[in-house]
Design a protein around this motif. Structure first.
Motif, PDB file in Angstrom:
ATOM      1  N   CYS A 181      -0.845   2.821  -2.880  1.00 42.08           N
ATOM      2  CA  CYS A 181      -1.978   3.568  -3.435  1.00 42.08           C
ATOM      3  C   CYS A 181      -1.482   4.676  -4.360  1.00 42.08           C
ATOM      4  N   ALA A 182      -0.435   5.383  -3.943  1.00 40.60           N
ATOM      5  CA  ALA A 182       0.117   6.463  -4.762  1.00 40.60           C
ATOM      6  C   ALA A 182       0.689   5.926  -6.070  1.00 40.60           C
ATOM      7  N   TYR A 183       1.348   4.782  -6.021  1.00 47.94           N
ATOM      8  CA  TYR A 183       1.887   4.182  -7.245  1.00 47.94           C
ATOM      9  C   TYR A 183       0.773   3.846  -8.230  1.00 47.94           C
ATOM     10  N   CYS A 184      -0.382   3.461  -7.711  1.00 46.93           N
ATOM     11  CA  CYS A 184      -1.514   3.182  -8.591  1.00 46.93           C
ATOM     12  C   CYS A 184      -1.887   4.424  -9.388  1.00 46.93           C
ATOM     13  N   TYR A 185      -1.941   5.581  -8.719  1.00 46.35           N
ATOM     14  CA  TYR A 185      -2.244   6.828  -9.416  1.00 46.35           C
ATOM     15  C   TYR A 185      -1.152   7.170 -10.429  1.00 46.35           C
ATOM     16  N   PHE A 186       0.096   6.954 -10.040  1.00 46.31           N
ATOM     17  CA  PHE A 186       1.224   7.278 -10.917  1.00 46.31           C
ATOM     18  C   PHE A 186       1.191   6.422 -12.187  1.00 46.31           C
ATOM     19  N   ILE A 187       0.968   5.108 -12.012  1.00 43.04           N
ATOM     20  CA  ILE A 187       0.947   4.208 -13.166  1.00 43.04           C
ATOM     21  C   ILE A 187      -0.211   4.546 -14.093  1.00 43.04           C
ATOM     22  N   MET A 191       6.978  11.065  -8.671  1.00 42.05           N
ATOM     23  CA  MET A 191       6.629  10.053  -7.687  1.00 42.05           C
ATOM     24  C   MET A 191       7.521  10.151  -6.460  1.00 42.05           C
ATOM     25  N   ASP A 192       8.791  10.456  -6.659  1.00 39.35           N
ATOM     26  CA  ASP A 192       9.718  10.577  -5.525  1.00 39.35           C
ATOM     27  C   ASP A 192       9.272  11.683  -4.574  1.00 39.35           C
ATOM     28  N   GLU A 193       8.836  12.795  -5.129  1.00 40.35           N
ATOM     29  CA  GLU A 193       8.360  13.902  -4.293  1.00 40.35           C
ATOM     30  C   GLU A 193       7.138  13.478  -3.478  1.00 40.35           C
ATOM     31  N   LEU A 194       6.232  12.776  -4.134  1.00 37.19           N
ATOM     32  CA  LEU A 194       5.013  12.344  -3.460  1.00 37.19           C
ATOM     33  C   LEU A 194       5.328  11.355  -2.344  1.00 37.19           C
ATOM     34  N   ILE A 195       6.219  10.425  -2.613  1.00 37.94           N
ATOM     35  CA  ILE A 195       6.592   9.432  -1.601  1.00 37.94           C
ATOM     36  C   ILE A 195       7.285  10.098  -0.414  1.00 37.94           C
ATOM     37  N   ASP A 196       8.132  11.084  -0.683  1.00 35.63           N
ATOM     38  CA  ASP A 196       8.794  11.808   0.405  1.00 35.63           C
ATOM     39  C   ASP A 196       7.765  12.491   1.303  1.00 35.63           C
ATOM     40  N   GLU A 197       6.726  13.066   0.702  1.00 40.92           N
ATOM     41  CA  GLU A 197       5.699  13.734   1.509  1.00 40.92           C
ATOM     42  C   GLU A 197       4.883  12.722   2.302  1.00 40.92           C
ATOM     43  N   ILE A 198       4.556  11.592   1.707  1.00 38.05           N
ATOM     44  CA  ILE A 198       3.861  10.542   2.441  1.00 38.05           C
ATOM     45  C   ILE A 198       4.700  10.094   3.641  1.00 38.05           C
TER      46      ILE A 198
END
Length: 291
Positions: free
Chosen positions: A141-147, A111-118
């Motif tokens: 929105c990304a956290y929804c996918y992660f959860i 998730m950290d990698e995804l948030i950094d890219e966002i």
């Protein structure tokens, strides 16, 4: 836990059923359909950045798939003047990034990698005065996918009440993230205020999700995904497919009429956005494998 897909009386939707539903919805979203034309440099920028973390076996095939998503985004912004074209490119890239993440085709594993890219995309493409809102909405929105990945919330919700399903789908569908990102394309803070109101999102959710769920049904039943309103109604009621589709159209009509009454100044934006989702859902390779 009851498995929804095993209770279905309808396993696949015929092409004619989808065609008829597409025509009925098209009449409810009255605007001219056309493909938004990006310049070759803009298109190359979107595709290059979108494929930055692609981790599938066929990048050329995925590039063709992205073109259908870019058509969707382009049509969604035709209703008003585009003030910031770079923000429009960033919007496309954010959309594609989360599609890769959801489809397990993204090399960003945490998730950290995804948030950094966002964060990098938002800083690179969006005006400073909108960056906080755009970043927050897409991270949610990304956290929804992660959860969902970690706890399989989507499957659990879909065997629960419709209210819980709708709550999850509002986040899963990214409605708020899409609209907030488009606000920077229009440079319109009034629209940001309207979108922030929960009842606006709820009114937009049904038309968007019902359309998407009908055309994604065949893909999702094949892959045993359960976050689909049509799937839940077919498994949990005695209504026929025809009755359910008519019921959906009645509810879509009610929500569209309510949007027009409550937000006449933004009705055109909402209709173009819903029409873009309709056309994309009907033809896109993600659901119909026409790559």
């Amino acid at each position: 836990m009851v498995v929804v897909h095993e209770k279905l009386r309808v396993k696949f939707l015929e092409h004619q059923v989808m065609k008829d539903f597409h025509e009925d919805c098209g009449a409810l979203f009255p605007c001219n359909w056309s493909r938004y034309v990006f310049s070759p440099d803009e298109l190359d920028s979107i595709l290059t950045r979108s494929l930055k973390f692609y981790n599938g076996s066929n990048p050329d095939k995925r590039k063709l798939a992205w073109l259908t998503y870019i058509d969707l985004v382009g049509h969604m912004v035709l209703a008003r003047e585009i003030v910031n074209r770079r923000a429009l490119l960033g919007f496309c890239i954010l959309n594609n990034l989360l599609f890769d993440w959801e489809d397990d085709l993204c090399s960003l594993e945490t998730m950290d990698e995804l948030i950094d890219e966002i964060n990098d995309i938002v800083l690179d493409f969006f005006p400073e005065k909108f960056q906080h809102q755009v970043y927050s909405s897409w991270v949610n929105c990304a956290y929804c996918y992660f959860i969902n990945r970690r706890f399989e919330i989507k499957e659990k919700v879909c065997n629960s009440s419709e209210e819980m399903f709708h709550f999850f789908r509002l986040s899963d569908g990214g409605i708020a993230a899409y609209l907030i990102a488009l606000i920077s394309v229009y440079d319109d803070r009034d629209l940001l205020h309207i979108v922030a109101q929960e009842y606006t999102l709820n009114l937009l959710m049904k038309p968007f999700m019902y359309v998407n769920d009908v055309f994604s049904f065949n893909k999702e039943i094949t892959e045993e995904e359960l976050a689909n309103q049509l799937m839940i109604l077919l498994a949990g009621t005695n209504l026929s497919l025809d009755q359910i589709l008519k019921k959906m159209l009645v509810e879509i009509t009610y929500n569209i009429d309510s949007l027009k009454l409550l937000f006449p100044e933004f009705y055109g934006v909402f209709i173009f956005w819903l029409r873009g989702n309709l056309e994309w859902s009907y033809v896109c390779s993600r659901y119909h494998k026409k790559e």
